[in-house]
Design a protein around this motif. Sequence first.
Motif, PDB file in Angstrom:
ATOM      1  N   UNK A 170       0.788  -1.406   0.015  1.00 65.15           N
ATOM      2  CA  UNK A 170       0.272   0.015   0.013  1.00 65.15           C
ATOM      3  C   UNK A 170       0.863   1.316   0.203  1.00 65.15           C
ATOM      4  N   UNK A 171       2.096   1.245   0.060  1.00 64.20           N
ATOM      5  CA  UNK A 171       3.038   2.230   0.129  1.00 64.20           C
ATOM      6  C   UNK A 171       3.152   2.954  -1.351  1.00 64.20           C
ATOM      7  N   UNK A 176      10.990  -0.370  -1.756  1.00 67.55           N
ATOM      8  CA  UNK A 176      12.088  -0.397  -0.908  1.00 67.55           C
ATOM      9  C   UNK A 176      12.791   0.914  -0.340  1.00 67.55           C
ATOM     10  N   UNK A 177      12.148   2.208  -1.001  1.00 70.83           N
ATOM     11  CA  UNK A 177      12.887   3.515  -0.640  1.00 70.83           C
ATOM     12  C   UNK A 177      12.019   3.729   0.817  1.00 70.83           C
ATOM     13  N   UNK A 178      10.881   3.161   1.085  1.00 69.55           N
ATOM     14  CA  UNK A 178      10.416   3.463   2.283  1.00 69.55           C
ATOM     15  C   UNK A 178      10.989   2.493   3.545  1.00 69.55           C
ATOM     16  N   UNK A 179      11.166   3.528   4.700  1.00 71.43           N
ATOM     17  CA  UNK A 179      11.874   2.620   5.737  1.00 71.43           C
ATOM     18  C   UNK A 179      10.811   1.813   6.357  1.00 71.43           C
ATOM     19  N   UNK A 239      10.031  -5.841   6.156  1.00 71.30           N
ATOM     20  CA  UNK A 239      10.754  -7.000   5.090  1.00 71.30           C
ATOM     21  C   UNK A 239      11.706  -7.389   6.087  1.00 71.30           C
ATOM     22  N   UNK A 240      12.618  -6.839   6.917  1.00 68.39           N
ATOM     23  CA  UNK A 240      13.578  -7.484   7.756  1.00 68.39           C
ATOM     24  C   UNK A 240      13.039  -8.076   8.765  1.00 68.39           C
ATOM     25  N   UNK A 283      23.180   1.221   2.499  1.00 67.41           N
ATOM     26  CA  UNK A 283      23.545   2.174   1.419  1.00 67.41           C
ATOM     27  C   UNK A 283      22.788   3.592   1.222  1.00 67.41           C
ATOM     28  N   UNK A 284      21.557   3.091   1.609  1.00 67.15           N
ATOM     29  CA  UNK A 284      20.757   4.580   1.352  1.00 67.15           C
ATOM     30  C   UNK A 284      20.697   5.428   2.718  1.00 67.15           C
TER      31      UNK A 284
END
Length: 421
Positions: free
Chosen positions: A11-12, A236-239, A245-246, A336-337
């Motif tokens: 939904x992000x 994957x840009x969303x924290x 996910x982790x 890396x982000x």
Amino acid sequence: MLIASLEIMTHNADDTALTVPVGAPSGAAENHPSKAPESRRVPVGRLIGVDLARGLAVFGMYAAHVGPDPSRGGVTGHLMELAHGRASALFAFLAGFSIMLITGRRTPKTGLAGRQAVAKVVIRALVLLVLGTALTMSGTPVEVILAFYGLYFLLVLPLYRLGARPLAVIAAASALVLPQLLYVIQYALPADGADGVWAWPAYADGIVSLLFTGSYPALTWIPFVIAGMAVARLDLAATVVRTRLAITGVCLAVLGYGGSWLALNLVPGALSKLSAGGWGEGGSAASAWWSDAWGYPDGSTPAGLLVASPHSETTFSILANTGVAIVVLAACVAAVDAVPRFRRLARPVIAVGSMSLTAYVLHVVGIQFLGIEELPGSPLYVLLGFIVAVMVFATLWSRFFRRGPLEWLLAQATRAAEVVR
């Protein structure tokens, strides 16, 4: 757990525009026009993080092949054992990510672009099949995985239009069902391909190996690829997405390894049946919930379906290794982000990941050139030499070229897809 988390994460909002970095994954490069190096903006971490994860997978494969034997024990032995099977599973997981980069990561390509993207994946698959077969026929002591990857690409390609949730459902269902199916098939297959319940002509041995009997049978490795496809659909840009996910990855790893430990210790006679198979006694069989050191299931007992060692091709193994792959990717993307300095320090590893096909083939060629026949079992300095050499090569190459040498040749081969209308 994976399905529920993906349902929330989908939904992000969509990703922002990307800029292709030097040494970016070939799939990303094909989705964006090339620019001169000096005109490129700093890329967001999510694609660089994928390259970092690929680089770590390359080093894991190196450790499994030219590192010390895990049976030596100690810290070094345990570190080598962590690489066995888990590195190749991470590669398979990231292969699913690559498929989505080519066919449209957040939104699948349609129309002419979609047909050409599908053709590109098919061409890549065929090249990997040919290259992997050629390396195998060269007599290398390495169990070459490239031909298996080519088959994975072809088998999962019909799913490229699906969203994250249905892909996660398929990945979970295949992880639950296919290992049991493989056990039945391997039990029925004749040992020599000539007699038994089923028989096939000699020319079919290669297909049977790729699907059922090889070191990376497609029947139980495509769940990794499909899971990678599902994760590629996420923002994957969303924290918050990376955090969930982790957590999902950790839960899957605990479910896989913990479930196997419980099953082996609670099911009456499970450990004794494994030991009776001749793989080891006592402690070695007891480590089957996480380690390959005990051996491999051979279909002689259903107790083999309870282990989670990386190459056991069981449901527990697939869940655990998928969890590890998800955690590694989430950690790499976040690192890396969020920490630019870390990105600079990790540049050699990222460069290796951006040309993982070249790095993989180079290490196979290096093993043959050096005459290494016992895998694993080399001194630690041999592994370190391979890692340093490939990092130096990849770093220097990426300063002047966008793709690795084999990646460039692969991109040239896929240009044939442009004739598709």
